[in-house]
Design a protein around this motif. Sequence first.
Motif, mmCIF file in Angstrom:
data_model
loop_
_atom_site.group_PDB
_atom_site.id
_atom_site.type_symbol
_atom_site.label_atom_id
_atom_site.label_comp_id
_atom_site.label_asym_id
_atom_site.label_seq_id
_atom_site.Cartn_x
_atom_site.Cartn_y
_atom_site.Cartn_z
ATOM 1 N N LEU A 1 13.539 -1.174 -1.312
ATOM 2 C CA LEU A 1 13.365 -0.751 0.065
ATOM 3 C C LEU A 1 12.191 -1.432 0.777
ATOM 4 O O LEU A 1 12.262 -1.649 1.993
ATOM 5 C CB LEU A 1 13.174 0.775 0.128
ATOM 6 C CG LEU A 1 14.343 1.622 -0.362
ATOM 7 C CD1 LEU A 1 14.010 3.100 -0.239
ATOM 8 C CD2 LEU A 1 15.623 1.306 0.413
ATOM 9 N N LEU A 2 11.116 -1.729 0.031
ATOM 10 C CA LEU A 2 9.893 -2.181 0.684
ATOM 11 C C LEU A 2 9.482 -3.613 0.357
ATOM 12 O O LEU A 2 8.906 -4.297 1.209
ATOM 13 C CB LEU A 2 8.729 -1.240 0.312
ATOM 14 C CG LEU A 2 8.855 0.212 0.762
ATOM 15 C CD1 LEU A 2 7.674 1.030 0.239
ATOM 16 C CD2 LEU A 2 8.929 0.318 2.275
ATOM 17 N N LEU A 3 9.749 -4.070 -0.858
ATOM 18 C CA LEU A 3 9.136 -5.304 -1.316
ATOM 19 C C LEU A 3 10.085 -6.489 -1.371
ATOM 20 O O LEU A 3 9.627 -7.632 -1.470
ATOM 21 C CB LEU A 3 8.501 -5.084 -2.703
ATOM 22 C CG LEU A 3 7.457 -3.960 -2.757
ATOM 23 C CD1 LEU A 3 6.906 -3.831 -4.164
ATOM 24 C CD2 LEU A 3 6.334 -4.214 -1.760
ATOM 25 N N ILE B 1 0.831 -1.209 0.000
ATOM 26 C CA ILE B 1 0.000 0.000 0.000
ATOM 27 C C ILE B 1 0.859 1.250 0.000
ATOM 28 O O ILE B 1 0.594 2.211 -0.737
ATOM 29 C CB ILE B 1 -0.952 -0.016 1.216
ATOM 30 C CG1 ILE B 1 -1.966 -1.157 1.075
ATOM 31 C CG2 ILE B 1 -1.684 1.320 1.343
ATOM 32 C CD1 ILE B 1 -2.850 -1.346 2.277
ATOM 33 N N ILE B 2 1.918 1.243 0.823
ATOM 34 C CA ILE B 2 2.812 2.406 0.864
ATOM 35 C C ILE B 2 3.452 2.638 -0.507
ATOM 36 O O ILE B 2 3.479 3.765 -1.022
ATOM 37 C CB ILE B 2 3.896 2.209 1.936
ATOM 38 C CG1 ILE B 2 3.272 2.226 3.335
ATOM 39 C CG2 ILE B 2 4.960 3.308 1.830
ATOM 40 C CD1 ILE B 2 4.249 1.914 4.436
ATOM 41 N N GLY B 3 3.953 1.559 -1.102
ATOM 42 C CA GLY B 3 4.551 1.691 -2.430
ATOM 43 C C GLY B 3 3.540 2.145 -3.469
ATOM 44 O O GLY B 3 3.874 2.935 -4.364
ATOM 45 N N GLY B 4 2.306 1.656 -3.350
ATOM 46 C CA GLY B 4 1.271 2.038 -4.299
ATOM 47 C C GLY B 4 0.791 3.461 -4.133
ATOM 48 O O GLY B 4 0.141 3.995 -5.045
ATOM 49 N N LEU B 5 1.081 4.100 -2.986
ATOM 50 C CA LEU B 5 0.688 5.492 -2.769
ATOM 51 C C LEU B 5 1.819 6.481 -3.036
ATOM 52 O O LEU B 5 1.563 7.652 -3.326
ATOM 53 C CB LEU B 5 0.184 5.675 -1.334
ATOM 54 C CG LEU B 5 -1.121 4.959 -0.981
ATOM 55 C CD1 LEU B 5 -1.488 5.217 0.470
ATOM 56 C CD2 LEU B 5 -2.256 5.408 -1.895
ATOM 57 N N LEU C 1 12.101 4.293 -12.238
ATOM 58 C CA LEU C 1 13.021 4.618 -11.155
ATOM 59 C C LEU C 1 12.363 4.365 -9.793
ATOM 60 O O LEU C 1 12.976 3.784 -8.889
ATOM 61 C CB LEU C 1 13.463 6.076 -11.268
ATOM 62 C CG LEU C 1 14.196 6.459 -12.559
ATOM 63 C CD1 LEU C 1 14.504 7.943 -12.579
ATOM 64 C CD2 LEU C 1 15.482 5.651 -12.696
ATOM 65 N N LEU C 2 11.110 4.788 -9.650
ATOM 66 C CA LEU C 2 10.412 4.573 -8.388
ATOM 67 C C LEU C 2 10.194 3.087 -8.117
ATOM 68 O O LEU C 2 10.290 2.641 -6.967
ATOM 69 C CB LEU C 2 9.071 5.306 -8.401
ATOM 70 C CG LEU C 2 9.113 6.827 -8.243
ATOM 71 C CD1 LEU C 2 7.702 7.402 -8.336
ATOM 72 C CD2 LEU C 2 9.760 7.220 -6.929
ATOM 73 N N SER C 3 9.895 2.326 -9.181
ATOM 74 C CA SER C 3 9.689 0.883 -9.001
ATOM 75 C C SER C 3 10.951 0.228 -8.457
ATOM 76 O O SER C 3 10.890 -0.623 -7.555
ATOM 77 C CB SER C 3 9.291 0.240 -10.330
ATOM 78 O OG SER C 3 8.047 0.724 -10.779
ATOM 79 N N LYS C 4 12.094 0.622 -9.004
ATOM 80 C CA LYS C 4 13.357 0.055 -8.538
ATOM 81 C C LYS C 4 13.602 0.386 -7.070
ATOM 82 O O LYS C 4 13.998 -0.472 -6.274
ATOM 83 C CB LYS C 4 14.501 0.587 -9.407
ATOM 84 C CG LYS C 4 15.884 0.089 -8.994
ATOM 85 C CD LYS C 4 15.990 -1.419 -9.084
ATOM 86 C CE LYS C 4 17.381 -1.886 -8.724
ATOM 87 N NZ LYS C 4 17.484 -3.373 -8.683
ATOM 88 N N ILE D 1 5.372 11.104 -20.690
ATOM 89 C CA ILE D 1 6.701 10.501 -20.806
ATOM 90 C C ILE D 1 7.416 10.493 -19.459
ATOM 91 O O ILE D 1 8.041 9.496 -19.069
ATOM 92 C CB ILE D 1 7.533 11.261 -21.862
ATOM 93 C CG1 ILE D 1 6.948 11.046 -23.259
ATOM 94 C CG2 ILE D 1 8.991 10.808 -21.825
ATOM 95 C CD1 ILE D 1 7.611 11.866 -24.336
ATOM 96 N N LEU D 2 7.313 11.593 -18.724
ATOM 97 C CA LEU D 2 7.965 11.659 -17.417
ATOM 98 C C LEU D 2 7.356 10.674 -16.430
ATOM 99 O O LEU D 2 8.069 10.061 -15.632
ATOM 100 C CB LEU D 2 7.867 13.081 -16.858
ATOM 101 C CG LEU D 2 8.920 14.078 -17.350
ATOM 102 C CD1 LEU D 2 8.644 15.468 -16.793
ATOM 103 C CD2 LEU D 2 10.318 13.621 -16.951
ATOM 104 N N VAL D 3 6.048 10.503 -16.489
ATOM 105 C CA VAL D 3 5.391 9.540 -15.596
ATOM 106 C C VAL D 3 5.933 8.134 -15.846
ATOM 107 O O VAL D 3 6.260 7.393 -14.909
ATOM 108 C CB VAL D 3 3.862 9.582 -15.787
ATOM 109 C CG1 VAL D 3 3.200 8.335 -15.197
ATOM 110 C CG2 VAL D 3 3.284 10.827 -15.135
#
Length: 255
Positions: free
Chosen positions: A250-252, A189-193, A242-245, A234-236
């Motif tokens: 850190l979390l998953l 949930i934290i990662g998804g937010l 980068l955020l997924s990595k 494109i930026l999204v």
Amino acid sequence: MNPITRIVLQLQELTLLIGRVLRGFFKAPRYGREMIQQMDILGFGSLAIIILTGTFTGMVLALNSANTLQKFGVQNVTGQLVATSLIRELGPVLTSLMLAGRVGSGIAAELGSMLVSEQIDAMRALGTDPIKKLVTPRIVALVLMSPALTVICDFVGTMGGLLISITLLHQASSVYISSAMEAVSVNEIIGGLIKPTVFGFIIALIGCYKGLSTKGGTVGVGRSTTESVVNASILVIAVDFLLSKVIISLLLEPR
């Protein structure tokens, strides 16, 4: 102008805009009424398209994944696959792309029209800071509403997958729901937010920047609107990688 030079100048202007927004956010006046109004316009106004996008995405995920899972005899984890895909990736990205198309373009068009019609110059002449009055409320509204809309997208997408599982795949609802619940954890949930919060900031910032840098009259408004949607989308997608990595590290990842 050299493309590299233009990119560097745009990055510089974006950085200065971010600095002005952050500096002005902690100073009065804060225009709370405008923030609430923008949350209603940008958030509630996008609710219908987010619900439709999430529902059909969940239905397609369940429909396509069930056949593959059936080959391996694990069709009962359809709910977990749908929920995990939505929470981790599809929910934040699809919600943000919809917002880039609907909200980002609207912000760029609105501010661009105000600029070419000299309304922003009139605000400055009256002593009103257009950054605090126009930019900050939109950024705050989208940063707050993007995670909320993503949660709705994740929920209706999971329910759409449940509908397909019951009607077309003839799977018991209890099996789907219990499987989907396994995908819901605090870290997920934290990662998804985190993602939609960052994406919302990017979309609002690009929309405001393109709107305030409009040149060439009404033709320039259309050009700024198009550039806002393209650049934000494109930026999204790029920032999503980068955020997924970072989130996975850190979390998953199992400790």
